[in-house]
Scaffold this active site. Structure first.
Site, PDB file in Angstrom:
ATOM      1  N   GLY A  17       0.820  -1.210   0.000  1.00  0.00           N
ATOM      2  CA  GLY A  17       0.000   0.000   0.000  1.00  0.00           C
ATOM      3  C   GLY A  17       0.851   1.256   0.000  1.00  0.00           C
ATOM      4  O   GLY A  17       0.973   1.937   1.023  1.00  0.00           O
ATOM      5  N   SER A  27       1.086   3.561  -3.253  1.00  0.00           N
ATOM      6  CA  SER A  27       0.525   4.601  -4.125  1.00  0.00           C
ATOM      7  C   SER A  27      -0.843   5.075  -3.640  1.00  0.00           C
ATOM      8  O   SER A  27      -1.625   4.308  -3.086  1.00  0.00           O
ATOM      9  CB  SER A  27       0.364   4.062  -5.543  1.00  0.00           C
ATOM     10  OG  SER A  27       1.591   3.565  -6.006  1.00  0.00           O
ATOM     11  N   SER A  41      -1.990  -4.101  -5.895  1.00  0.00           N
ATOM     12  CA  SER A  41      -2.025  -5.401  -6.574  1.00  0.00           C
ATOM     13  C   SER A  41      -2.434  -6.497  -5.606  1.00  0.00           C
ATOM     14  O   SER A  41      -1.894  -6.580  -4.491  1.00  0.00           O
ATOM     15  CB  SER A  41      -0.655  -5.757  -7.147  1.00  0.00           C
ATOM     16  OG  SER A  41      -0.346  -4.898  -8.212  1.00  0.00           O
ATOM     17  N   GLU A  88      12.599  -4.186  -4.472  1.00  0.00           N
ATOM     18  CA  GLU A  88      11.672  -4.355  -5.597  1.00  0.00           C
ATOM     19  C   GLU A  88      12.382  -4.177  -6.931  1.00  0.00           C
ATOM     20  O   GLU A  88      12.051  -4.827  -7.911  1.00  0.00           O
ATOM     21  CB  GLU A  88      10.522  -3.342  -5.492  1.00  0.00           C
ATOM     22  CG  GLU A  88       9.516  -3.484  -6.635  1.00  0.00           C
ATOM     23  CD  GLU A  88       8.233  -2.699  -6.437  1.00  0.00           C
ATOM     24  OE1 GLU A  88       8.190  -1.818  -5.555  1.00  0.00           O
ATOM     25  OE2 GLU A  88       7.266  -2.973  -7.174  1.00  0.00           O
ATOM     26  N   ASN A 106       9.465   4.484 -16.265  1.00  0.00           N
ATOM     27  CA  ASN A 106      10.730   4.638 -17.004  1.00  0.00           C
ATOM     28  C   ASN A 106      11.314   6.037 -16.818  1.00  0.00           C
ATOM     29  O   ASN A 106      12.528   6.191 -16.739  1.00  0.00           O
ATOM     30  CB  ASN A 106      10.497   4.371 -18.499  1.00  0.00           C
ATOM     31  CG  ASN A 106      10.615   2.892 -18.823  1.00  0.00           C
ATOM     32  OD1 ASN A 106      10.573   2.048 -17.927  1.00  0.00           O
ATOM     33  ND2 ASN A 106      10.762   2.584 -20.098  1.00  0.00           N
TER      34      ASN A 106
END
Ligand SMILES: Cc1cc2nc3c(=O)[nH]c(=O)nc-3n(C[C@H](O)[C@H](O)[C@H](O)COP(=O)(O)OP(=O)(O)OC[C@H]3O[C@@H](n4cnc5c(N)ncnc54)[C@H](O)[C@@H]3O)c2cc1C
Lengths: 394, 352
Positions: A129, A131, A163, A246, A370
């Site tokens: 948790g 974003s 997710s 990550e 990116n």
């Protein structure tokens, strides 16, 4: 410099392959080859538990906590054999690769005892948790509030793009615990059980029709006072530590799965004649080179023992694999032609390659877009000036 | 598995980097460019004082016996300074071919002089070479440092021969070449005498492997130098009241260079290790290395000019040395497309 694996490692490879192939031919035959992220969640939770029962769930962890103290070479080997055997991705990826290592690095002994056994056993599924609707790339501007009340944290606010929250047991949240604080200061990293009246999870439909991520609402959600990792107000440092996991080794397993995707595309190109097109051949070769370079980039990163130096391979890894995979999705569609644009399913659901094309648009967004990766590379890797912050007039 | 330099390799790298940084300066490279593209003093020091010329060649012929990883380390360091040396044709292609395919006598006769730098060899391929007994007729247009060579190693991809430059049947014409640090010569053979190497297949394989790796490593060194020099400039040059390196479009272009270069580093040392370890990936790796690293170099060198503005377009600035070397490396020994087509054939499981 040495690339070959030792005889001992090759024995280990055989052991991994034998066990994984045995499982995929036997008790877990039904999940073999699933590529949809939300496919068969219940069976895949059982698979997590099966891995744990045979001590394969978190081989890189210390043996004290259910791991095998596996060497880097062994972790690479396991990831490669896992993908080769057609085993679906880990549904507790976030627990094993992000939450676990973060607790190992920054948690108390008590917290390790509380969380690690469940994560290792596949009975505690974690989600992330971070974003929020107004805090994406600019994660430091999170607004979800946490306050201490009668020995409990009380949390209010909203997370988004979470997710697999709908199938998870726990969530780690970055909360603003210091009233009026701004940016990275005043944040605290909390671990909260999802199954409580104060938390509501609502699915969000994605471009491929799947609902892998969610909105997560917190309305007086609660967790005990000692559910924080690190100290009050130190949540940013913990979150950054986690993001380093990550962007680093954690995704090795995922990248090993890319071999199967490229093999599927090569097979499709041979089957439909696209393999005779010189431009397609060039792109297949480029994809093959890129795949190998992902592997060898990872091996370089893992072999880097001098952690004082910022390693270029590590810093560029995320954008490299993400861009490669997005290109792979486009190559898949160019190989398939219009056949890739229709589905045999009655529902809006896609087979592996068209799904790769659609899902890979997300690879260059999550885990730092990116553009954000390029900022990081330029600033940390090349020492260029940091991006200015915009200060509104008035 | 340990994909990092050993202590010894780290030492070789530091020695070679310091040597080229201190000696292959812009002035000296430019002096060589105005002559035959060889800095003789640098060549002598490289071969004799440093003793780096024997790397990757067997010890019994005066080589130092190390492998492709060490050769790549040297080529990378030389490439970073666009050093004007006949290393590629003489030490990499010719010497590797002789070491792998020559008889005991041929190795003993030829290698010591190449390793000591006393002799310089050129290397070329002519697919239409006419062979009659020991007489060769044919030639090639783009023989690197050919005008400075005292002997040539000639192949038609079937046989391989040693030809003396002073043979009456040999004509050598220096060419005005875009990359003056490694100029080409046109070599014509008219009934020239050739001494066949005993095992041409082994010689060819060794020359190809070593040359692909050396060219790739040189590209890596050059590309990294383009990035380093551009980063330095971006922090000095101020426009709109800020260093140009603070503009995001500029930063992102530099970041993209670094992303490519890091992959080029992986591909070069993967290929070198794969050859040294005789891995079954070696064939794929050397084609990947040549194509990927040379393309990376060209892109970085082009970006270097763009990101320097007008000064980058001047003769005085070194950007064009990198740019021209990069272009030359891209097209020599098979274009990127050619190497990728080889890889496509392999991964599609087609017969070559
Ligand atoms: C499939 C998927 C799964 C996800 N799972 C999770 C999860 O489990 N948990 C979680 O917390 N989050 C998750 N995320 C969220 C993800 O981390 C964010 O989407 C991401 O960080 C970008 O934030 P944003 O969506 O708010 O976009 P924004 O930050 O608004 O970005 C919009 C655009 O602006 C660009 N931009 C922003 N800032 C800059 C800058 N400084 N310089 C240049 N360009 C800039 C971005 O690159 C992007 O192109 C997931 C996202 C996806 C797509």
């Amino acid at each position: 410099m040495k690339l070959g694996f030792s005889a001992e490692d090759e024995l280990f490879r055989q052991e991994c392959a034998d066990w994984l192939n045995g499982q995929m031919a036997g008790e877990f035959k039904d999940i073999k080859g699933i590529t949809k992220l939300t496919g068969s969640p219940e069976r895949r939770k059982e698979w997590e538990q099966q891995l744990a029962a045979h001590r394969w769930s978190c081989i890189g962890w210390p043996s004290q906590w259910g791991g095998r103290d596996a060497t880097l070479a062994q972790q690479v080997i396991f990831a490669e054999e896992y993908a080769r055997a057609g085993v679906p991705g880990r549904i507790n990826h976030i627990g094993i690769e992000l939450a676990g290592p973060t607790i190992l690095a920054f948690g108390t002994e008590e917290q390790k005892r509380q969380f690690l056994p469940g994560i290792a056993a596949g009975t505690t599924i974690f989600c992330q948790g971070f974003s929020e609707p107004n805090a994406g790339s600019d994660l430091a501007s999170v607004r979800t509030r946490g306050r201490l009340e009668n020995g409990e944290w009380v949390v209010n606010g909203q997370k988004i793009w979470t997710s697999l929250a709908h199938i998870s047991d726990w969530i780690f949240v970055v909360t603003r615990t210091e009233e009026g604080s701004q940016g990275p200061k005043g944040l605290t990293f909390l671990m909260m059980p999802l199954d409580q009246p104060g938390i509501e999870v609502r699915g969000i439909r994605q471009i491929n029709g799947d609902s892998e991520f969610n909105e997560t609402f917190f309305t007086d959600a609660r967790c005990p006072a000692d559910s924080l990792i690190g100290a009050v107000g130190q949540g940013w440092g913990i979150a950054m530590g986690l993001l380093a996991f990550e962007r680093g080794v954690s995704t090795l397993g995922q990248q090993m799965g890319f071999r199967n995707e490229l093999d599927d595309i090569i097979a499709a190109a041979k089957a439909n004649g696209a393999a005779n097109d010189p431009l397609i051949r060039q792109r297949l070769a480029k994809a093959e080179i890129g795949l190998r370079l992902m592997r060898y980039g990872a091996l370089r990163m893992l072999s880097q023992t001098d952690h004082k130096k910022i390693d270029g391979a590590a810093l560029t890894y995320k954008i490299q694999w993400a861009s490669w995979r997005r290109n792979l999705g486009e190559l898949a569609m160019d190989v398939l032609g219009q056949a890739g644009e229709v589905s045999d399913h009655a529902e809006y659901e896609w087979d592996t390659l068209p799904n790769l094309f659609l899902f890979s648009r997300a690879d260059t967004i999550y885990g730092g877009t990116n553009q954000i990766q390029r900022n990081l590379i330029a600033e940390r890797g090349l020492g260029l000036p940091r991006e200015p912050r915009y200060v509104p007039k008035g | 598995m340990e994909f990092a330099f050993t202590e010894e390799q780290q030492m070789i790298a530091e020695t070679a980097q310091a040597f080229f940084r201190d000696n292959a300066t812009s002035e000296r490279v430019r002096r060589a460019m105005a002559a035959d593209g060889i800095d003789r003093e640098l060549w002598a020091a490289f071969c004799r004082e440093l003793g780096l010329s024997g790397i990757g060649l067997p010890e019994e012929t005066g080589g130092s016996g190390l492998g492709m990883v060490e050769l790549a380390i040297i080529a990378e360091a030389a490439g970073a300074q666009v050093a004007a040396l006949p290393m590629l044709g003489s030490l990499v292609q010719a010497a590797q071919a002789i070491a792998a395919g020559g008889t005991q006598e041929q190795r003993a006769a030829l290698l010591p002089d190449l390793i000591s730098g006393e002799a310089i060899a050129g290397y070329f391929y002519d697919g239409a070479l006419k062979v009659e007994g020991d007489r060769l007729t044919g030639g090639a247009h783009y023989v690197t440092h050919g005008a400075s060579a005292s002997l040539f190693i000639v192949t038609d991809n079937r046989g391989m021969w040693v030809v003396r430059a002073d043979d009456p049947g040999v004509t050598v014409t220096a060419q005005t070449s875009m990359d003056q640090t490694r100029p080409f010569a046109r070599v014509t053979l008219a009934d020239a005498q050739g001494e066949a190497l005993a095992d041409p297949a082994a010689a060819l394989a060794a020359a190809h492997r070593a040359a692909f790796i050396a060219v790739a490593a040189e590209s890596l060194g050059g590309a990294q130098a383009c990035l380093d020099r551009t980063v330095a400039y971006s922090q000095e040059r101020v426009q709109f009241g800020r260093p140009i390196g603070s503009f995001q479009a500029y930063k992102h272009r530099l970041a993209d260079m670094m992303i490519e270069i890091e992959q080029a580093r992986s591909v070069v040392y993967w290929a070198a290790c794969a050859v040294d370890e005789q891995s079954d990936e070696a064939d794929l790796a050397i084609h990947a290395a040549k194509s990927f690293a040379a393309d990376t170099y060209f892109r970085c060198a082009g970006d270097m000019i763009q990101l320097h503005g007008g000064i980058g377009f001047t003769w005085e600035h070194d950007a064009h040395l990198f740019f021209k070397r990069a272009r030359s490396l891209q097209s020599m020994l098979g274009s990127g497309n050619w190497h990728r087509e080889r890889i496509a054939t392999m991964i599609l499981g087609e017969a070559a």
